[in-house]
Design an enzyme around this catalytic site. Structure first.
Site, PDB file in Angstrom:
ATOM      1  N   GLU A 198      32.263   8.669   1.409  1.00  0.00           N
ATOM      2  CA  GLU A 198      31.308   9.176   2.401  1.00  0.00           C
ATOM      3  C   GLU A 198      31.917   9.256   3.799  1.00  0.00           C
ATOM      4  O   GLU A 198      31.500   8.547   4.729  1.00  0.00           O
ATOM      5  CB  GLU A 198      30.031   8.331   2.381  1.00  0.00           C
ATOM      6  N   GLU A 251      28.416   9.770  -7.300  1.00  0.00           N
ATOM      7  CA  GLU A 251      27.470   8.713  -6.904  1.00  0.00           C
ATOM      8  C   GLU A 251      26.065   9.242  -6.695  1.00  0.00           C
ATOM      9  O   GLU A 251      25.862  10.249  -6.030  1.00  0.00           O
ATOM     10  CB  GLU A 251      27.940   8.036  -5.605  1.00  0.00           C
TER      11      GLU A 251
END
Length: 481
Positions: free
Chosen positions: A240, A335
């Site tokens: 991220e 994810e």
């Protein structure tokens, strides 16, 4: 007189029969006819219901292919039209997951590992794991493999050590004894803080003078994991990269990532003979321009295997956008969390539609849910880490664990679609979201999610024949034939 009436009735019946015959000839499944009950089952059918009353249960329904006409919706599977090969389905094995699984008594732990990673009839055959390089936010503490007192540096990485991850490494070794071919992707949440602009585990960026040192950090990680018997199939440079508020975390722009890969990480892998794949991005579907920027860099592109995505923002179709721009590069779905406040039926429906079916129909080679396991308090986690992330499993004591919705989300694919399977064509039919595969053994696997509120009857057509079945609203089925 009676004979005339009988003759007229006969003629009318014949005419009506002819008209029905003509209408049937135009659509092989358009008008209802009585179907003889099959006696030999040709299709295995596994079901999970939205209300949780049935969870990944094999149904006793006898399903067989036929050519009896009906007016139901058709899902047509076409094995001659193929798409991407599949690497696997699974979870992130966080440090916290390892910690709580390792708290189980040995017999219960082995039972669980065989159920998760084995190939028996009672296993779900998970064949892909994601792990963190250093701590993720679902570790009990924040650490890297080269932590130093403030003000110190170690550009030769003399103090590099995997010791903080011993629990995870020991568990991975046990998993590899059960499935030696499981694929592992590794991802850092943050480099050592002395390499960062702000000296903190939260946020900041990688200092340019440490790009080459950080590349060697990856090299050492892969080499030392390999020495432990753990092969890392792929890495991403940063989890991220556009979310610097987690603990740990780091901001890394697309241009920074392209620079890091082309001038440091890629060459370091090349010169050390490392074949681990480099996968760009690893963040939400709302920013497909990020991986496209990395892939469009002529220097970075040759080192990059593909790009990875989450779906906390954006639309799953972003994977196809990136695939279309760079069809020779892979895409991965790495994810998606389920929340402690989530509803079983709502999560089952959304995740099957988007994470499993959606990612696969948009070229992903894998589909991973977030954390594998946690305790009843949704820990361990770092200070400032996720407090609401609900694992696929809740370890409630040293002898007991519970299976949560993410367990079933993944199991509907992992149990039936081994690595090396290939996605094949199937049409969307109204509320019936679906995806189909052909396995290396030649089996056809069809996963169907009824996105509607009510039960639907439908046909599954294959090679000119079909079977007819039904699925309750919000429920999920896997068919194998």
């Amino acid at each position: 007189m009676t004979h005339k009436i009988s003759f007229k009735i006969y003629m009318l019946a014949s005419l009506l029969g002819g008209l029905l015959s003509c209408s049937n000839s135009s659509d092989s499944s358009s008008s209802p006819q009585p179907s003889p009950q099959p006696t030999i089952n040709e299709v295995d059918f596994w079901l999970t219901k939205a209300d949780g009353s049935v969870k990944l249960e094999k149904q006793n329904t006898i399903l067989a292919f036929n050519t009896n006409y009906n007016m139901y919706a058709n899902i047509e599977v076409n094995a001659t039209q193929t798409y991407q090969s599949i690497d696997g389905f699974g979870y992130t094995l966080t440090g916290g997951s390892a910690e709580v699984i390792n708290q189980l008594i040995p017999t219960k732990k082995q039972q669980l590992l065989q159920e998760l990673f084995g190939s028996s009839v009672t296993s779900i055959s998970v064949n892909y794991l994601r792990i963190s390089i250093g701590a993720s936010d679902l570790n009990g503490t924040v650490f890297s493999y080269n932590d130093l007192p403030a003000g110190q540096t170690d550009v030769n990485l003399t103090n590099f050590s995997l010791a903080p991850d011993n629990q995870l490494i020991l568990l991975l070794k046990e998993i590899l004894l059960i499935n030696p071919n499981i694929k592992i992707m590794a991802t850092p949440w943050s480099p050592p803080t002395w390499m960062k602009t702000n000296g903190s585990s939260i946020g900041g960026s990688l200092l340019p003078q440490y790009y080459s040192v950080y590349a060697q950090y990856f090299v050492k990680y892969i080499q030392q994991m390999n020495a432990q018997g753990i092969a890392i199939d792929a890495i991403t440079p940063q989890n991220e990269p556009l979310h610097p508020g987690n603990n740990p975390s780091m901001y890394m722009s697309a241009l920074e990532q392209a620079d890091f890969i082309k001038n440091h990480l890629g060459p370091a892998f090349q010169s050390n003979g490392i074949t681990t794949k480099i996968v760009a991005y690893d963040h939400n579907c709302d920013q497909p321009q990020y991986p496209i920027t990395v892939l469009s860099d002529a220097g970075a592109n040759p080192f990059v295997d593909g790009s990875a995505f989450h779906l906390y923002a954006g639309d799953i179709s972003a994977l196809s956008s990136v695939h279309s721009a760079y069809p020779n590069k892979n895409v991965y779905f790495t994810e998606q969390w389920t929340s402690s406040t989530g509803d079983f039926g709502g999560d089952l429906k959304w995740h099957l539609k988007n994470v499993i079916i959606g990612s696969m129909r948009n070229w992903s080679k894998n589909a991973l849910e977030w954390n594998l396991a946690n305790n009843a308090s949704f820990g361990p986690h770092t200070p400032g880490g996720c407090t609401m992330c609900k694992g696929a499993l809740t370890v409630v004591s040293s002898e007991n664990f519970e299976r949560n919705v993410a367990y079933y989300i993944i199991a509907h694919a992992s149990k039936f679609v081994p690595a090396g399977s290939v996605r094949i064509a199937s049409n969307q039919a109204g509320n019936l979201n679906n995806v189909a595969f052909k396995t290396p053994a030649g089996k056809i696997v069809l996963i169907v999610e009824n996105d509607g509120a009510s039960s639907e009857i439908f046909n599954v057509k294959y090679n000119g024949k079909w079977f007819t079945t039904n699925l309750d609203g919000g429920s999920v089925a896997t068919f194998v034939f």
